[in-house]
Design a protein around this motif. Structure first.
Motif, mmCIF file in Angstrom:
data_model
loop_
_atom_site.group_PDB
_atom_site.id
_atom_site.type_symbol
_atom_site.label_atom_id
_atom_site.label_comp_id
_atom_site.label_asym_id
_atom_site.label_seq_id
_atom_site.Cartn_x
_atom_site.Cartn_y
_atom_site.Cartn_z
ATOM 1 N N ARG A 279 0.311 9.848 5.580
ATOM 2 C CA ARG A 279 1.634 10.060 5.194
ATOM 3 C C ARG A 279 3.315 9.925 5.560
ATOM 4 N NH1 ARG A 279 -0.038 15.237 6.997
ATOM 5 N NH2 ARG A 279 -2.042 15.851 8.104
ATOM 6 N N CYS A 280 4.079 10.890 4.675
ATOM 7 C CA CYS A 280 4.747 10.672 5.166
ATOM 8 C C CYS A 280 6.411 11.636 4.637
ATOM 9 C CB CYS A 280 5.637 9.459 3.437
ATOM 10 S SG CYS A 280 5.358 10.792 1.967
ATOM 11 N N THR A 281 7.244 11.933 4.932
ATOM 12 C CA THR A 281 8.236 12.351 4.925
ATOM 13 C C THR A 281 9.727 11.857 4.613
ATOM 14 O OG1 THR A 281 9.635 14.291 6.393
ATOM 15 C CG2 THR A 281 9.122 12.334 7.404
ATOM 16 N N TRP A 282 10.441 12.460 4.235
ATOM 17 C CA TRP A 282 11.724 11.883 3.956
ATOM 18 C C TRP A 282 13.088 12.864 4.463
ATOM 19 C CZ3 TRP A 282 12.196 7.825 0.187
ATOM 20 C CH2 TRP A 282 11.017 8.657 -1.100
ATOM 21 N N LEU A 283 13.520 12.051 5.188
ATOM 22 C CA LEU A 283 14.699 12.508 5.839
ATOM 23 C C LEU A 283 16.034 12.058 4.674
ATOM 24 C CD1 LEU A 283 12.839 11.434 9.008
ATOM 25 C CD2 LEU A 283 13.198 14.235 8.128
ATOM 26 N N TYR B 3 7.008 4.695 -9.694
ATOM 27 C CA TYR B 3 7.313 3.081 -8.986
ATOM 28 C C TYR B 3 8.437 3.475 -7.890
ATOM 29 C CZ TYR B 3 8.053 -1.508 -7.899
ATOM 30 O OH TYR B 3 7.820 -3.117 -7.908
ATOM 31 N N LEU B 4 8.124 3.353 -6.597
ATOM 32 C CA LEU B 4 8.450 2.537 -5.560
ATOM 33 C C LEU B 4 9.988 1.891 -5.133
ATOM 34 C CD1 LEU B 4 9.862 3.915 -3.190
ATOM 35 C CD2 LEU B 4 8.076 3.416 -1.556
ATOM 36 N N GLN B 5 10.974 1.238 -5.914
ATOM 37 C CA GLN B 5 11.999 0.219 -5.364
ATOM 38 C C GLN B 5 11.629 -0.460 -3.793
ATOM 39 O OE1 GLN B 5 13.596 -1.251 -8.128
ATOM 40 N NE2 GLN B 5 12.504 0.045 -9.685
ATOM 41 N N TRP C 193 1.045 -1.663 -0.046
ATOM 42 C CA TRP C 193 -0.134 0.170 0.352
ATOM 43 C C TRP C 193 0.818 1.413 0.171
ATOM 44 C CZ3 TRP C 193 -4.019 -1.422 3.895
ATOM 45 C CH2 TRP C 193 -5.073 -3.056 4.087
ATOM 46 N N ALA C 194 2.548 1.873 0.839
ATOM 47 C CA ALA C 194 2.619 2.321 1.061
ATOM 48 C C ALA C 194 3.313 2.501 -0.588
ATOM 49 C CB ALA C 194 3.849 2.184 1.359
ATOM 50 N N ARG C 195 2.998 1.677 -1.083
ATOM 51 C CA ARG C 195 4.502 1.695 -2.629
ATOM 52 C C ARG C 195 2.876 1.695 -3.551
ATOM 53 N NH1 ARG C 195 6.937 -3.520 -3.833
ATOM 54 N NH2 ARG C 195 8.465 -2.596 -6.034
ATOM 55 N N CYS C 196 1.949 1.414 -2.810
ATOM 56 C CA CYS C 196 0.633 2.702 -4.524
ATOM 57 C C CYS C 196 0.540 4.123 -3.199
ATOM 58 C CB CYS C 196 -0.506 2.110 -4.110
ATOM 59 S SG CYS C 196 -0.885 0.012 -4.458
ATOM 60 N N PHE C 197 0.636 5.038 -2.673
ATOM 61 C CA PHE C 197 0.724 5.538 -2.393
ATOM 62 C C PHE C 197 1.820 6.419 -2.731
ATOM 63 C CE2 PHE C 197 -2.958 4.498 1.544
ATOM 64 C CZ PHE C 197 -3.369 4.827 1.154
ATOM 65 N N HIS C 198 3.198 6.516 -2.552
ATOM 66 C CA HIS C 198 3.264 6.725 -3.230
ATOM 67 C C HIS C 198 4.143 6.987 -4.352
ATOM 68 C CE1 HIS C 198 8.257 7.706 -3.695
ATOM 69 N NE2 HIS C 198 8.058 6.755 -5.164
ATOM 70 N N ALA C 199 3.096 5.923 -5.387
ATOM 71 C CA ALA C 199 2.900 6.456 -7.105
ATOM 72 C C ALA C 199 2.089 7.248 -7.254
ATOM 73 C CB ALA C 199 2.765 4.650 -7.535
ATOM 74 N N ALA C 200 0.929 7.596 -6.021
ATOM 75 C CA ALA C 200 -0.214 8.345 -6.385
ATOM 76 C C ALA C 200 0.495 10.018 -6.061
ATOM 77 C CB ALA C 200 -1.090 8.325 -5.713
#
Length: 169
Positions: free
Chosen positions: A139-143, A79-81, A67-74
């Protein structure tokens, strides 16, 4: 928004989506008919002499990562490797041994990551998707790690599914 997906790969996951749907339905007092039941539930001693129930054979971390990969794509249109990482489930996991549950140890970084994530939310440094009448929050954040390599820290809340677990977790 409908995301294009590889039909065969996505369709292969449909049975797991059905199990999660039945699990979440329990929060609303909806119980599947016996003929439709996909959840594998077992009773066990919860450690205080009271009986509890648990779902067996549920690869929750695999489901959440999909699901996280799907949300990432949205969110990002790409595509999240799979580059490894850690997915911490919203409720306790463990095994039944001699009729009693033996919980997995809490991941050592869970409290620290939770604190860090809350800081990012407070600073408005997260990307988010709310869907299903705001019953699903991603929700996501990049660190960056100390070596400078990026990582994604994310949280997924689906119909308050954390309420399905033991509060001691």
């Amino acid at each position: 928004m409908i995301l294009p997906a590889h039909e065969e790969c996505n369709g292969d996951q449909s049975p797991l989506d059905t199990v999660i749907g039945q699990l979440v339905a329990l929060l609303h007092g909806h119980y599947p008919q016996q003929r439709d039941l996909k959840l594998q539930v077992d009773a066990f001693d919860s450690g205080n002499g009271k009986m509890s129930a648990g779902v067996k054979h549920l690869p929750i971390t695999t489901i959440i990562f999909r699901w996280a990969r799907c949300f990432h794509a949205a969110l990002y249109g790409e595509y999240l490797q799979d580059q490894g990482g850690c997915v911490l489930p919203p409720f306790p996991a463990g095994d039944v041994v001699n009729g009693a549950i033996v919980y997995e140890q809490m991941h050592i970084s869970r409290p620290m990551m939770t604190h860090l994530f809350k800081q990012q939310i407070k600073a408005d440094r997260t990307d988010a998707i709310l869907c299903y009448n705001a019953k699903c929050h991603y929700r996501c954040t990049w660190l960056n790690f100390d070596d400078g390599s990026p990582f994604c820290l994310f949280a997924l809340r689906l119909y308050n599914w954390e309420e399905l677990g033991d509060a001691r977790y």
